[in-house]
Design a protein around this motif. Sequence first.
Motif, mmCIF file in Angstrom:
data_model
loop_
_atom_site.group_PDB
_atom_site.id
_atom_site.type_symbol
_atom_site.label_atom_id
_atom_site.label_comp_id
_atom_site.label_asym_id
_atom_site.label_seq_id
_atom_site.Cartn_x
_atom_site.Cartn_y
_atom_site.Cartn_z
ATOM 1 N N VAL A 270 32.901 40.267 41.562
ATOM 2 C CA VAL A 270 34.351 40.081 41.662
ATOM 3 C C VAL A 270 34.594 39.563 43.065
ATOM 4 N N LEU A 271 35.184 38.391 43.157
ATOM 5 C CA LEU A 271 35.313 37.692 44.425
ATOM 6 C C LEU A 271 36.766 37.666 44.883
ATOM 7 N N HIS A 272 36.982 38.089 46.127
ATOM 8 C CA HIS A 272 38.289 37.937 46.759
ATOM 9 C C HIS A 272 38.131 36.921 47.882
ATOM 10 N N VAL A 273 38.917 35.845 47.815
ATOM 11 C CA VAL A 273 38.904 34.818 48.852
ATOM 12 C C VAL A 273 40.187 34.979 49.662
ATOM 13 N N ASP A 274 40.031 35.181 50.965
ATOM 14 C CA ASP A 274 41.164 35.371 51.865
ATOM 15 C C ASP A 274 42.188 34.259 51.644
ATOM 16 N N ARG B 194 30.561 36.108 34.429
ATOM 17 C CA ARG B 194 30.063 37.204 35.253
ATOM 18 C C ARG B 194 30.591 37.114 36.673
ATOM 19 N N VAL B 195 31.444 36.126 36.935
ATOM 20 C CA VAL B 195 32.125 36.000 38.220
ATOM 21 C C VAL B 195 33.617 35.993 37.939
ATOM 22 N N PHE B 196 34.338 36.882 38.606
ATOM 23 C CA PHE B 196 35.777 37.012 38.402
ATOM 24 C C PHE B 196 36.472 36.865 39.742
ATOM 25 N N GLY C 276 45.579 44.419 54.803
ATOM 26 C CA GLY C 276 45.085 43.369 53.920
ATOM 27 C C GLY C 276 43.664 43.607 53.437
ATOM 28 N N MET C 277 42.832 44.247 54.263
ATOM 29 C CA MET C 277 41.456 44.558 53.840
ATOM 30 C C MET C 277 41.457 45.568 52.703
ATOM 31 N N ILE C 278 42.311 46.571 52.804
ATOM 32 C CA ILE C 278 42.432 47.569 51.729
ATOM 33 C C ILE C 278 43.002 46.912 50.485
ATOM 34 N N GLU C 279 44.047 46.101 50.666
ATOM 35 C CA GLU C 279 44.675 45.423 49.533
ATOM 36 C C GLU C 279 43.682 44.513 48.809
ATOM 37 N N ALA C 280 42.857 43.795 49.559
ATOM 38 C CA ALA C 280 41.850 42.922 48.947
ATOM 39 C C ALA C 280 40.857 43.741 48.125
ATOM 40 N N SER C 281 40.427 44.888 48.673
ATOM 41 C CA SER C 281 39.513 45.768 47.932
ATOM 42 C C SER C 281 40.172 46.280 46.662
ATOM 43 N N LEU C 282 41.426 46.710 46.770
ATOM 44 C CA LEU C 282 42.148 47.203 45.591
ATOM 45 C C LEU C 282 42.330 46.093 44.560
ATOM 46 N N ASN C 283 42.577 44.878 45.017
ATOM 47 C CA ASN C 283 42.699 43.751 44.088
ATOM 48 C C ASN C 283 41.401 43.534 43.313
ATOM 49 N N CYS C 284 40.267 43.752 43.975
ATOM 50 C CA CYS C 284 38.980 43.641 43.277
ATOM 51 C C CYS C 284 38.869 44.713 42.194
ATOM 52 N N THR D 249 40.952 43.904 39.252
ATOM 53 C CA THR D 249 40.290 42.892 38.427
ATOM 54 C C THR D 249 39.280 43.545 37.493
ATOM 55 N N LEU D 250 38.554 44.551 37.994
ATOM 56 C CA LEU D 250 37.622 45.300 37.131
ATOM 57 C C LEU D 250 38.358 45.908 35.946
ATOM 58 N N GLN D 251 39.509 46.517 36.224
ATOM 59 C CA GLN D 251 40.290 47.142 35.144
ATOM 60 C C GLN D 251 40.852 46.091 34.192
ATOM 61 N N LYS D 252 41.413 45.030 34.750
ATOM 62 C CA LYS D 252 42.036 43.985 33.937
ATOM 63 C C LYS D 252 41.072 43.424 32.895
ATOM 64 N N TYR D 253 39.840 43.174 33.310
ATOM 65 C CA TYR D 253 38.845 42.577 32.414
ATOM 66 C C TYR D 253 37.927 43.615 31.779
ATOM 67 N N GLN D 254 38.232 44.893 31.990
ATOM 68 C CA GLN D 254 37.481 46.008 31.413
ATOM 69 C C GLN D 254 35.975 45.842 31.655
ATOM 70 N N ILE D 255 35.625 45.620 32.907
ATOM 71 C CA ILE D 255 34.231 45.420 33.292
ATOM 72 C C ILE D 255 33.577 46.788 33.466
ATOM 73 N N ALA D 256 32.554 47.051 32.672
ATOM 74 C CA ALA D 256 31.821 48.319 32.750
ATOM 75 C C ALA D 256 30.761 48.214 33.845
ATOM 76 N N TYR D 257 30.570 49.298 34.593
ATOM 77 C CA TYR D 257 29.568 49.291 35.646
ATOM 78 C C TYR D 257 29.118 50.712 35.953
ATOM 79 N N ASP D 258 27.928 50.822 36.513
ATOM 80 C CA ASP D 258 27.391 52.100 36.968
ATOM 81 C C ASP D 258 27.629 52.291 38.459
ATOM 82 N N TYR D 259 27.520 51.211 39.222
ATOM 83 C CA TYR D 259 27.757 51.251 40.659
ATOM 84 C C TYR D 259 28.593 50.044 41.058
ATOM 85 N N ALA D 260 29.468 50.243 42.050
ATOM 86 C CA ALA D 260 30.218 49.150 42.660
ATOM 87 C C ALA D 260 29.812 49.079 44.132
ATOM 88 N N MET D 261 29.599 47.869 44.616
ATOM 89 C CA MET D 261 29.205 47.680 46.010
ATOM 90 C C MET D 261 30.152 46.682 46.648
#
Length: 135
Positions: free
Chosen positions: A38-42, A63-65, A78-86, A89-101
């Motif tokens: 999941v990519l956030h571009v400033d 596999r890239v959102f 803005g750094m927190i907001e960018a992380s939250l936006n990522c 995006t996980l929720q919006k596209y219902q992306i399943a994962y075991d770990y987020a980095m």
Amino acid sequence: MNHGANMKIVYLMMVHEHINLSDDLICLLLKDPEATVVLHVDAKYNVPLPKSLVNAKSYLDKRVFLAERTHVEWGEWGMIEASLNCFETLQKYQIAYDYAMLLSGACYPIKPYEEFKHFLRTSDNTSFIEHVDAT
């Protein structure tokens, strides 16, 4: 949590300025068929997307959102907001994962990828960020 060969890792990547440098990292991470980026571009930067994103529909099989863009300044909201936006995006596209980095576009692995995955598989469901369970 899945500790088998099909462990799903999602990489939340925050990129600014030198977005083309992140292209190699995206391609490296996506050699793992279970990985998602999941990519956030400033939003401050009007830059073309890396090749991996331009070609995403043809060879990366969704596999890239892209997260909603926001202006980011080091150490500010803005750094927190960018992380939250990522994460949104996980929720919006219902992306399943075991770990987020969480990564910056300037990050690059110094250890072999399989060694990293082995570390996670043997970590006994450890969260590597301090948090509070709100439930």
